[in-house]
Design a protein around this motif. Structure first.
Motif, PDB file in Angstrom:
ATOM      1  N   ALA A   1       0.837  -1.200   0.000  1.00 38.48           N
ATOM      2  CA  ALA A   1       0.000   0.000   0.000  1.00 38.48           C
ATOM      3  C   ALA A   1       0.871   1.249   0.000  1.00 38.48           C
ATOM      4  CB  ALA A   1      -0.925   0.007   1.211  1.00 38.48           C
ATOM      5  N   THR A   2       0.265   2.352  -0.400  1.00 36.93           N
ATOM      6  CA  THR A   2       0.862   3.676  -0.254  1.00 36.93           C
ATOM      7  C   THR A   2      -0.193   4.598   0.350  1.00 36.93           C
ATOM      8  OG1 THR A   2       0.193   4.405  -2.471  1.00 36.93           O
ATOM      9  CG2 THR A   2       2.372   3.361  -2.246  1.00 36.93           C
ATOM     10  N   ALA A   3       0.255   5.665   0.964  1.00 34.73           N
ATOM     11  CA  ALA A   3      -0.694   6.585   1.575  1.00 34.73           C
ATOM     12  C   ALA A   3      -0.116   7.996   1.608  1.00 34.73           C
ATOM     13  CB  ALA A   3      -1.054   6.129   2.991  1.00 34.73           C
ATOM     14  N   THR A   4      -0.992   8.968   1.489  1.00 38.05           N
ATOM     15  CA  THR A   4      -0.650  10.366   1.739  1.00 38.05           C
ATOM     16  C   THR A   4      -1.498  10.851   2.902  1.00 38.05           C
ATOM     17  OG1 THR A   4      -2.302  11.161   0.142  1.00 38.05           O
ATOM     18  CG2 THR A   4      -0.050  10.763  -0.680  1.00 38.05           C
ATOM     19  N   VAL A   5      -1.059  11.926   3.526  1.00 37.99           N
ATOM     20  CA  VAL A   5      -1.715  12.397   4.750  1.00 37.99           C
ATOM     21  C   VAL A   5      -2.065  13.872   4.640  1.00 37.99           C
ATOM     22  CG1 VAL A   5      -1.402  12.781   7.232  1.00 37.99           C
ATOM     23  CG2 VAL A   5      -0.550  10.677   6.181  1.00 37.99           C
ATOM     24  N   GLU A   6      -3.231  14.229   5.184  1.00 34.96           N
ATOM     25  CA  GLU A   6      -3.637  15.633   5.296  1.00 34.96           C
ATOM     26  C   GLU A   6      -4.094  15.892   6.727  1.00 34.96           C
ATOM     27  OE1 GLU A   6      -6.641  16.725   2.520  1.00 34.96           O
ATOM     28  OE2 GLU A   6      -5.524  16.051   0.757  1.00 34.96           O
TER      29      GLU A   6
ATOM     30  N   ILE B   1      -3.919  22.465   7.048  1.00 33.43           N
ATOM     31  CA  ILE B   1      -2.731  23.075   7.639  1.00 33.43           C
ATOM     32  C   ILE B   1      -1.445  22.331   7.271  1.00 33.43           C
ATOM     33  CG2 ILE B   1      -4.033  24.008   9.593  1.00 33.43           C
ATOM     34  CD1 ILE B   1      -2.848  21.730  11.305  1.00 33.43           C
ATOM     35  N   TYR B   2      -1.576  21.040   6.826  1.00 30.86           N
ATOM     36  CA  TYR B   2      -0.354  20.255   6.642  1.00 30.86           C
ATOM     37  C   TYR B   2      -0.650  19.070   5.727  1.00 30.86           C
ATOM     38  CZ  TYR B   2       3.961  17.783   8.070  1.00 30.86           C
ATOM     39  OH  TYR B   2       5.182  17.162   8.101  1.00 30.86           O
ATOM     40  N   THR B   3       0.306  18.748   4.859  1.00 32.64           N
ATOM     41  CA  THR B   3       0.206  17.548   4.022  1.00 32.64           C
ATOM     42  C   THR B   3       1.540  16.813   4.029  1.00 32.64           C
ATOM     43  OG1 THR B   3       0.814  18.780   2.020  1.00 32.64           O
ATOM     44  CG2 THR B   3      -1.545  18.531   2.493  1.00 32.64           C
ATOM     45  N   TYR B   4       1.444  15.505   3.833  1.00 34.09           N
ATOM     46  CA  TYR B   4       2.646  14.675   3.721  1.00 34.09           C
ATOM     47  C   TYR B   4       2.420  13.696   2.580  1.00 34.09           C
ATOM     48  CZ  TYR B   4       6.794  12.054   5.143  1.00 34.09           C
ATOM     49  OH  TYR B   4       8.025  11.467   5.171  1.00 34.09           O
ATOM     50  N   THR B   5       3.267  13.789   1.549  1.00 27.74           N
ATOM     51  CA  THR B   5       3.149  12.935   0.372  1.00 27.74           C
ATOM     52  C   THR B   5       4.503  12.294   0.072  1.00 27.74           C
ATOM     53  OG1 THR B   5       3.717  14.717  -1.180  1.00 27.74           O
ATOM     54  CG2 THR B   5       1.386  14.510  -0.528  1.00 27.74           C
ATOM     55  N   GLU B   6       4.590  11.631  -1.091  1.00 25.17           N
ATOM     56  CA  GLU B   6       5.854  11.037  -1.504  1.00 25.17           C
ATOM     57  C   GLU B   6       6.950  12.088  -1.651  1.00 25.17           C
ATOM     58  OE1 GLU B   6       5.133   8.908  -5.067  1.00 25.17           O
ATOM     59  OE2 GLU B   6       3.900   7.348  -4.123  1.00 25.17           O
TER      60      GLU B   6
ATOM     61  N   CYS C   1      -7.266  14.299  10.878  1.00 23.10           N
ATOM     62  CA  CYS C   1      -6.171  13.662  10.150  1.00 23.10           C
ATOM     63  C   CYS C   1      -6.779  12.706   9.124  1.00 23.10           C
ATOM     64  CB  CYS C   1      -5.299  12.909  11.149  1.00 23.10           C
ATOM     65  SG  CYS C   1      -4.170  11.716  10.425  1.00 23.10           S
ATOM     66  N   PHE C   2      -6.351  12.811   7.869  1.00 24.80           N
ATOM     67  CA  PHE C   2      -6.882  11.972   6.793  1.00 24.80           C
ATOM     68  C   PHE C   2      -5.768  11.114   6.191  1.00 24.80           C
ATOM     69  CE2 PHE C   2      -9.790  15.567   6.958  1.00 24.80           C
ATOM     70  CZ  PHE C   2     -11.041  14.960   6.863  1.00 24.80           C
ATOM     71  N   PHE C   3      -6.031   9.821   6.095  1.00 29.32           N
ATOM     72  CA  PHE C   3      -5.167   8.899   5.356  1.00 29.32           C
ATOM     73  C   PHE C   3      -5.808   8.643   3.996  1.00 29.32           C
ATOM     74  CE2 PHE C   3      -3.995   7.952   9.697  1.00 29.32           C
ATOM     75  CZ  PHE C   3      -2.658   7.614   9.647  1.00 29.32           C
ATOM     76  N   ASN C   4      -5.142   9.013   2.929  1.00 28.83           N
ATOM     77  CA  ASN C   4      -5.591   8.671   1.579  1.00 28.83           C
ATOM     78  C   ASN C   4      -4.762   7.461   1.131  1.00 28.83           C
ATOM     79  OD1 ASN C   4      -7.357  11.108   1.168  1.00 28.83           O
ATOM     80  ND2 ASN C   4      -5.387  12.124   1.474  1.00 28.83           N
ATOM     81  N   ARG C   5      -5.321   6.275   1.310  1.00 25.12           N
ATOM     82  CA  ARG C   5      -4.553   5.046   1.146  1.00 25.12           C
ATOM     83  C   ARG C   5      -4.984   4.277  -0.096  1.00 25.12           C
ATOM     84  NH1 ARG C   5      -4.628   2.231   6.426  1.00 25.12           N
ATOM     85  NH2 ARG C   5      -2.725   3.423   6.818  1.00 25.12           N
TER      86      ARG C   5
END
Length: 220
Positions: free
Chosen positions: A53-58, A72-77, A122-126
């Motif tokens: 799996a992969t995931a990005t976060v907001e 306010i914040y994102t975390y991606t590849e 907090c959102f996980f887009n998985r």
């Protein structure tokens, strides 16, 4: 005693093996102290660890008394990105590292202010990768943060500490019971072996006595 040590080590190793693969989703702390740092916890475990799996976060925030959330914040590849001037240079990534399969999306707030009180999402887009298809899912977690001037010890903290001590005592009692059980079992096995050896020796002596008597009678 050697056998007891082997048994205890085996039990502990088995327990560790079962626990090592587990993933828990504890709730985040909810009380921060003004001027200090604070970790906003957010965890989402995969139900099947073998699936790639992969995931990005907001992260989104809604201040007290406000109607809408804003990002306010994102975390991606490509890495982290602070998206709000109110949090600029005050947010550090504190989640999963060296992996795109993010299960821990925690962040760390620096120099917390009273304006940071509010609701965080907090959102996980998985994306889960199966053999013949991909499955996309969104998981969200909510943290209600209160900022105080001085740290107070909440009920949840007290209960957690009590449960920790109860667990430790329970584990020690369980180990003691296991040791007593194993000791009694080994002692019983040893006593049985001694009885069998004594019976075998008695039978051997009796048989030898009969043979001697038979020899005397033949001689006469």
């Amino acid at each position: 005693m050697g056998m007891l040590h082997v048994i205890l080590i085996t039990l502990l190793c088995c327990s560790f093996a079962h626990c090592r693969g587990a993933c828990a989703e504890p709730d985040s702390d909810t009380e921060a102290v003004a001027g200090k740092g604070f970790k906003l916890g957010c965890l989402s475990c995969k139900r099947r660890s073998e699936v790639q799996a992969t995931a990005t976060v907001e992260w989104h925030f809604r201040g007290k008394g406000e109607a809408d959330f804003y990002r306010i914040y994102t975390y991606t590849e490509e890495g982290p990105n602070i998206e709000s001037d109110n949090f600029m240079d005050r947010v550090d990534w504190n989640g999963s590292k060296r992996s795109n399969d993010i299960q821990d999306a925690s962040i760390y707030l620096l120099n917390v202010t009273f304006n940071d009180s509010g609701t965080y999402q907090c959102f996980f887009n998985r994306i889960l990768f199966y053999d013949n298809y991909e499955y996309s899912t969104v998981i969200s977690k909510v943290v209600h943060l209160t900022v105080v001037a001085k740290a107070t010890r909440g009920t949840a903290s007290i209960v957690s500490e009590v449960m920790m001590y109860v667990s430790i005592i329970g584990l020690q009692v369980w180990l003691l019971i296991e040791m007593i059980y194993c000791y009694r079992k080994i002692s019983a096995a040893g006593e049985e072996a001694l009885r069998e050896a004594a019976n075998a020796e008695y039978l051997a002596i009796a048989s030898e006595g009969k043979d001697n008597c038979a020899g005397v009678q033949v001689g006469e």
